[in-house]
Design a protein around this motif. Sequence first.
Motif, PDB file in Angstrom:
ATOM      1  N   PHE A  86       0.840  -1.197   0.000  1.00 24.03           N
ATOM      2  CA  PHE A  86       0.000   0.000   0.000  1.00 24.03           C
ATOM      3  C   PHE A  86       0.880   1.254   0.000  1.00 24.03           C
ATOM      4  O   PHE A  86       0.692   2.173  -0.803  1.00 24.03           O
ATOM      5  CB  PHE A  86      -0.926   0.016   1.215  1.00 24.03           C
ATOM      6  CG  PHE A  86      -1.571   1.354   1.447  1.00 24.03           C
ATOM      7  CD1 PHE A  86      -2.551   1.825   0.587  1.00 24.03           C
ATOM      8  CD2 PHE A  86      -1.170   2.160   2.503  1.00 24.03           C
ATOM      9  CE1 PHE A  86      -3.134   3.078   0.782  1.00 24.03           C
ATOM     10  CE2 PHE A  86      -1.741   3.403   2.709  1.00 24.03           C
ATOM     11  CZ  PHE A  86      -2.727   3.866   1.847  1.00 24.03           C
ATOM     12  N   LEU A  87       1.862   1.279   0.894  1.00 20.97           N
ATOM     13  CA  LEU A  87       2.771   2.427   0.963  1.00 20.97           C
ATOM     14  C   LEU A  87       3.651   2.499  -0.274  1.00 20.97           C
ATOM     15  O   LEU A  87       3.918   3.581  -0.806  1.00 20.97           O
ATOM     16  CB  LEU A  87       3.634   2.321   2.223  1.00 20.97           C
ATOM     17  CG  LEU A  87       2.879   2.425   3.555  1.00 20.97           C
ATOM     18  CD1 LEU A  87       3.809   2.100   4.716  1.00 20.97           C
ATOM     19  CD2 LEU A  87       2.281   3.813   3.726  1.00 20.97           C
ATOM     20  N   TYR A  88       4.096   1.341  -0.750  1.00 14.17           N
ATOM     21  CA  TYR A  88       4.961   1.286  -1.937  1.00 14.17           C
ATOM     22  C   TYR A  88       4.257   1.877  -3.152  1.00 14.17           C
ATOM     23  O   TYR A  88       4.811   2.724  -3.857  1.00 14.17           O
ATOM     24  CB  TYR A  88       5.357  -0.162  -2.203  1.00 14.17           C
ATOM     25  CG  TYR A  88       6.108  -0.382  -3.498  1.00 14.17           C
ATOM     26  CD1 TYR A  88       7.470  -0.137  -3.589  1.00 14.17           C
ATOM     27  CD2 TYR A  88       5.440  -0.852  -4.630  1.00 14.17           C
ATOM     28  CE1 TYR A  88       8.161  -0.344  -4.772  1.00 14.17           C
ATOM     29  CE2 TYR A  88       6.123  -1.065  -5.818  1.00 14.17           C
ATOM     30  CZ  TYR A  88       7.481  -0.812  -5.884  1.00 14.17           C
ATOM     31  OH  TYR A  88       8.151  -1.020  -7.065  1.00 14.17           O
ATOM     32  N   PHE A  89       3.017   1.449  -3.398  1.00 14.84           N
ATOM     33  CA  PHE A  89       2.275   1.948  -4.559  1.00 14.84           C
ATOM     34  C   PHE A  89       1.961   3.429  -4.418  1.00 14.84           C
ATOM     35  O   PHE A  89       2.055   4.192  -5.383  1.00 14.84           O
ATOM     36  CB  PHE A  89       0.977   1.161  -4.740  1.00 14.84           C
ATOM     37  CG  PHE A  89       1.168  -0.234  -5.264  1.00 14.84           C
ATOM     38  CD1 PHE A  89       2.016  -0.481  -6.325  1.00 14.84           C
ATOM     39  CD2 PHE A  89       0.490  -1.304  -4.694  1.00 14.84           C
ATOM     40  CE1 PHE A  89       2.202  -1.768  -6.815  1.00 14.84           C
ATOM     41  CE2 PHE A  89       0.659  -2.590  -5.174  1.00 14.84           C
ATOM     42  CZ  PHE A  89       1.518  -2.820  -6.236  1.00 14.84           C
ATOM     43  N   ALA A  90       1.572   3.845  -3.221  1.00 15.42           N
ATOM     44  CA  ALA A  90       1.237   5.254  -3.004  1.00 15.42           C
ATOM     45  C   ALA A  90       2.449   6.146  -3.238  1.00 15.42           C
ATOM     46  O   ALA A  90       2.355   7.192  -3.885  1.00 15.42           O
ATOM     47  CB  ALA A  90       0.704   5.449  -1.587  1.00 15.42           C
ATOM     48  N   LEU A  91       3.594   5.727  -2.741  1.00 13.25           N
ATOM     49  CA  LEU A  91       4.808   6.527  -2.885  1.00 13.25           C
ATOM     50  C   LEU A  91       5.402   6.412  -4.281  1.00 13.25           C
ATOM     51  O   LEU A  91       5.867   7.394  -4.851  1.00 13.25           O
ATOM     52  CB  LEU A  91       5.846   6.088  -1.850  1.00 13.25           C
ATOM     53  CG  LEU A  91       5.492   6.392  -0.395  1.00 13.25           C
ATOM     54  CD1 LEU A  91       6.443   5.659   0.547  1.00 13.25           C
ATOM     55  CD2 LEU A  91       5.555   7.890  -0.131  1.00 13.25           C
TER      56      LEU A  91
END
Length: 244
Positions: free
Chosen positions: A126-131
């Motif tokens: 989730f954090l990887y895709f958002a960033l």
Amino acid sequence: MDQKKLYGRWNFWEEFVGYPMMIFYWIKGEKISKMLVKRIEKVKQKSSQISLTDKRRNEFLIRYEKLDNFFSLHFKNIDASRNHNFEEKIEYCLEQYRKESTSLITSSNLMKLQGNFLNGAEATLFLYFALESKTKREIRLSDIMIGENSSEIFIDFLKDKKFIDENHNLIVDQKSSFIRIHRFLKDNHIINPDFQDTTIIEAMENEYNSNFDKGTFSRSITVKPNDFEETIYQELSKLFNIKH
């Protein structure tokens, strides 16, 4: 990763819960890879709806760096290398999961590992895709080339000619020839001529995971193309309908 943190203290009564659940997954449950795919699809959708302010971006970066689960450990390790695409990174994490699971002798620990892996994947990705989509985007060939699918067509051409590998890494030694090929596309308006050489260099470095210094770039484009390069130009002319 700390084994105590991952599995906690073992209690024999946990096996009464662990064995039935383990048997259920063996008989009727989904494979870990399929369950992971569902988590990935879920977080892709969720992350695409995120609006990142500078404050929130920094918070996400801190959260990403502090992640400490089985999935994040292996994903962040392989993500540090630019030699793997996303699918290969996921397969690597699955392989680490399989290795760890075969070493376990209790059903309760196997269920703990599965939960840690899937929940960790959801939190990490989730954090990887958002960033990745909003703060880490680099200029690529698709940003500087004119025409629908031009960059994809050109990348496939370079792969076929063994200039780059499947992960877009440059695998030829003659950077000068490689640079002149891109200059040929710029001169013929396949690469947008409005872009400065520095921007084209940046896009090439990001696309091919290699360095192209400005001096080499400038010298290369002043050299007359050799017979091999002329053959490449002719093939590109047919591919992009260039009058050459």
